[in-house]
Enzyme design. Structure first.
Site, mmCIF file in Angstrom:
data_model
loop_
_atom_site.group_PDB
_atom_site.id
_atom_site.type_symbol
_atom_site.label_atom_id
_atom_site.label_comp_id
_atom_site.label_asym_id
_atom_site.label_seq_id
_atom_site.Cartn_x
_atom_site.Cartn_y
_atom_site.Cartn_z
ATOM 1 N N LYS A 276 0.834 -1.201 0.000
ATOM 2 C CA LYS A 276 0.000 0.000 0.000
ATOM 3 C C LYS A 276 0.869 1.250 0.000
ATOM 4 C CE LYS A 276 -1.634 2.186 3.478
ATOM 5 N NZ LYS A 276 -2.307 2.641 4.713
ATOM 6 N N ASP B 104 -6.391 0.976 0.994
ATOM 7 C CA ASP B 104 -6.467 1.318 2.413
ATOM 8 C C ASP B 104 -7.835 0.899 2.939
ATOM 9 O OD1 ASP B 104 -8.252 3.190 1.432
ATOM 10 O OD2 ASP B 104 -7.312 4.901 2.427
#
Length: 318
Positions: free
Chosen positions: A186, A204
């Site tokens: 991420k 997320d």
């Protein structure tokens, strides 16, 4: 009393041009619950019946792969019109600052990170400076971000790795970034997409919640979500798609109380009705600039300011 249809026609909303169909309220048991529908203007209009159930609805009945792709891409186009200025909400001036800020954003808000990093980067502007820093001094600066001891170890550790392995420069490859302390996929995609212009999907908590709510995928593992959603869009769309989805999740489609009645993509959403459907009540749930509050960046892009957005306040302001 008019009943809401138990099934919606798969792909109807995604295939419509210039016309929005009313989102259907699916039954959660054997009986369908009467709810509220969305009109052609995209704003919710009340109809007679009980309030919509707050349970998660199932995927659109019989939606084909082609229909799913069309619906997903139309949602992205609609969000691009609503948030044409969507951008990463972490303040940064170079790849190193973005990398550190993204690591610090775990388990806290971008706003809190933006309020904290000015002092950090003023004291330690380069990887060499942060690599040689006194951990206790860094901990004191990072205390407002939460988990400050672990985050101090991560940012000092990644700074040392940058100095020792990459000549003090942030690498522009995924396989190199994920080797740095505290950096996962991420974080790596945030840096690649926004500092290097290399497409990536940022999975997320907001992104995970919304793509599942929209029935783009049923996966729960972030890597599998990334793969499933990425397959629905051209690679070139990935970074902007991430911004659109995350912005929508922060401002309108909240986790506990989504503002369904103020949602611009309600006709395309199979989970319509999980949140407040009354337009006036829904408006009161909007967050950040659409609700009269400043966004998360202290120094947002000019396009955001031109669109009526306001910069966030510095730490301890007011």
């Amino acid at each position: 009393m008019r009943k809401v249809p138990a099934k919606r026609v798969a792909g109807e909303a995604a295939g419509a041009v210039g016309k929005k169909a009313a989102p259907a309220k699916r039954a959660t048991a054997k009986k369908a619950t009467a709810g509220k529908a969305v009109g052609a203007s995209g704003k919710a209009a009340a109809v007679e019946g009980a309030p919509p159930a707050r349970t998660v609805v199932g995927p659109p009945g019989g939606e084909s792969r082609t229909a799913l792709v069309r619906r997903a891409r139309r949602i992205n186009r609609e969000l691009a019109e609503v948030f044409p200025y969507a951008h990463p909400e972490l303040d940064f001036e170079n790849p190193f600052q973005l990398l550190v800020a993204t690591v610090l954003s775990a388990q806290t808000t971008d706003l809190r990170v933006n309020q904290t990093t000015p002092a950090l980067f003023a004291e330690y502007p380069t990887p060499e400076d942060l690599a040689a820093a006194d951990p206790e001094k860094v901990e004191e600066i990072l205390r407002p971000c939460g988990f400050f001891r672990a985050k101090t170890r991560s940012v000092i550790g990644l700074s040392k790795a940058l100095v020792e392995d990459f000549g003090g420069e942030v690498p522009g490859r995924l396989e190199d970034l994920v080797k740095l302390p505290g950096v996962g996929r991420k974080t790596a995609f945030v840096v690649l997409g926004n500092a290097f212009g290399r497409p990536g999907i940022t999975v997320d908590t907001h992104f995970q919640r919304l793509v599942r709510r929209w029935r783009w995928t049923d996966e729960t593992d972030p890597d599998k979500i990334e793969a499933a959603v990425g397959a629905l869009f051209p690679r070139s769309d990935w970074t902007d798609l991430s911004h659109h989805v995350i912005w929508h999740g922060r401002r309108i489609c909240h986790a506990r109380k989504p503002a369904c009645g103020a949602c611009p993509i309600a006709p395309l959403c199979p989970a319509y009705g999980e949140g407040e459907t009354d337009p006036e009540k829904a408006k009161k749930l909007l967050k950040y600039e659409k609700g009269g509050f400043p966004g998360q960046r202290l120094n947002p892009p000019q396009a955001y300011l031109d669109a009526g957005g306001r910069p966030a306040p510095p730490l301890r302001a007011g």
